[in-house]
Design an enzyme around this catalytic site. Structure first.
Site, short mmCIF file in Angstrom:
data_model
loop_
_atom_site.label_atom_id
_atom_site.label_comp_id
_atom_site.label_asym_id
_atom_site.label_seq_id
_atom_site.Cartn_x
_atom_site.Cartn_y
_atom_site.Cartn_z
CB CYS A 221 -10.05 16.39 42.98
SG CYS A 221 -11.18 16.09 41.61
NE ARG B 289 -4.67 18.14 39.36
CZ ARG B 289 -4.87 17.89 38.07
NH1 ARG B 289 -3.84 17.88 37.23
NH2 ARG B 289 -6.08 17.67 37.62
CD GLU C 93 -5.75 17.92 43.23
OE1 GLU C 93 -5.92 19.15 43.32
OE2 GLU C 93 -6.38 17.19 42.46
#
Ligand code: EPU
Length: 313
Positions: A225, A175, A295
């Site tokens: 998320c 990520r 995130e």
């Protein structure tokens, strides 16, 4: 008022007091004092050049699916990439090279790959957002990430020049990519490298991936998320075990379906979501001694949130 110093050709690309919430999947956020919407890469370079000449910061908005935009007035200009959607098939043989603008929706590219029977994007089935945002943050699932399907990436640099990167020039991490190291760098387009497959094979592989999405609140207003998975564990599991499911702040609530999602029930604000995220993070830290890293990206939120993501040593 438009910045009066903006040269004439830029005036029609810039607007003021633009509400940003409708451009995000959470549906929260205030108004951009200055909003820029380039129609193509030349416009993008002109806008970046203008911002560079004024010495001001700007923030980039792509698909709005992984971002928390602050309430109220957003002081930094917002550069919206939604119109950068050109597409060209550069080569079609055993391998397919297709170039797409950064504003193209990942879902649109995936749908094209199904229609044409091109393999290589199956693990991205169901991921929202734009190509540019997906590349910047190496979006993906447990099965793989966008970096796997990249051939080259073209960026507009903070000095308004363009630069083309080979896949191997970029560090593709969980990520995260090395592209985000330069503040103000913007992904403008990318060439995807896909393989000849069949519609049936693509759909079959993709449906196994998409099946997982059924354990996620896909119909709700979320930004995917909220936290990254810590090494060797899952943020969703930790948040669930710490008792976060169902917690509320204003009109924001931790999803009962998957604890790493925060849902906007309708009239949530960015500060509801932020407060709830911090409550969740504290609960996990108290229960397990693990400080979760965000995130999601932010626009207009004080920097300390973005910097406060270190793992405890
Ligand atoms: N779990 C719980 N309770 C929950 C949620 C999850 O106990 O409320 C447990 C699950 O049972 C499982 C583990 O946590 O044992 C991991 O959960 P899951 O399989 O749902 O995957 P995840 O690690 O939470 C990751 C990505 C998702 C991606 C899925 C599927 C991250 C932070 N999340 O989720 O990506 O869709 O795998 O590949 O890496 C996103 O990036 O926004 C995102 C949603």
């Amino acid at each position: 008022m438009l910045p009066s110093s903006a040269p004439d050709p830029l005036q029609n690309l810039l607007t003021t007091d633009r509400p940003i919430a409708p451009l995000t999947t959470w549906g929260v956020g205030g108004k951009a004092k200055v909003f820029a919407e380039p129609a193509n890469e030349a416009d993008l370079r002109a806008i970046v050049g203008y911002f560079a000449s004024t010495g001001g910061d700007y923030r980039v908005l792509g698909g709005g699916s992984n971002v928390l935009v602050a309430d109220g007035v957003l002081e930094d200009p917002i550069l919206y990439l939604g119109a950068l959607r050109e597409r060209a098939i550069l080569h079609e043989g055993a391998e397919i090279f297709v170039e797409c603008g950064a504003g193209t929706a990942l879902r649109e590219i995936f749908a094209l790959s199904v229609r044409e029977g091109w393999g290589g994007l199956e693990h991205l089935a169901g991921i929202p957002g734009s190509l540019g945002g997906a590349i910047m943050g190496n979006a993906g699932t447990q099965e793989g990430a966008i970096g796997d399907a990249i051939h080259t990436v073209t960026t507009v640099e903070p000095d308004a020049s363009t630069r083309t990167w080979q896949k191997g020039d970029i560090a593709w991490k969980y990520r995260e990519t090395s592209l985000s190291a330069a503040e103000g760098r913007i992904v403008s387009r990318a060439v995807l490298r896909l393989t000849r497959s069949t519609r049936e094979n693509v759909l079959q592989t993709a449906s196994a991936v998409a099946h997982k999405r059924q354990q996620q609140p896909i119909a709700a207003k979320t930004a995917g998320c909220v936290f990254k998975n810590p090494p060797g564990d899952a943020a969703g599991r930790l948040l669930d075990a710490a008792g976060c499911k169902g917690l509320r702040a204003g009109d924001a609530a931790v999803s009962e379906t998957h604890a790493n999602f925060i849902e906007n029930y309708g009239s949530s604000t960015a500060s509801d979501i932020l407060n709830l995220a911090y409550i969740c993070r504290r609960k996990v830290e108290e229960a397990f001694g693990i400080k979760l890293a965000f995130e999601i990206k932010t626009i207009g939120i004080p920097r300390n949130m973005e910097n406060d993501t270190e793992w405890p040593r």
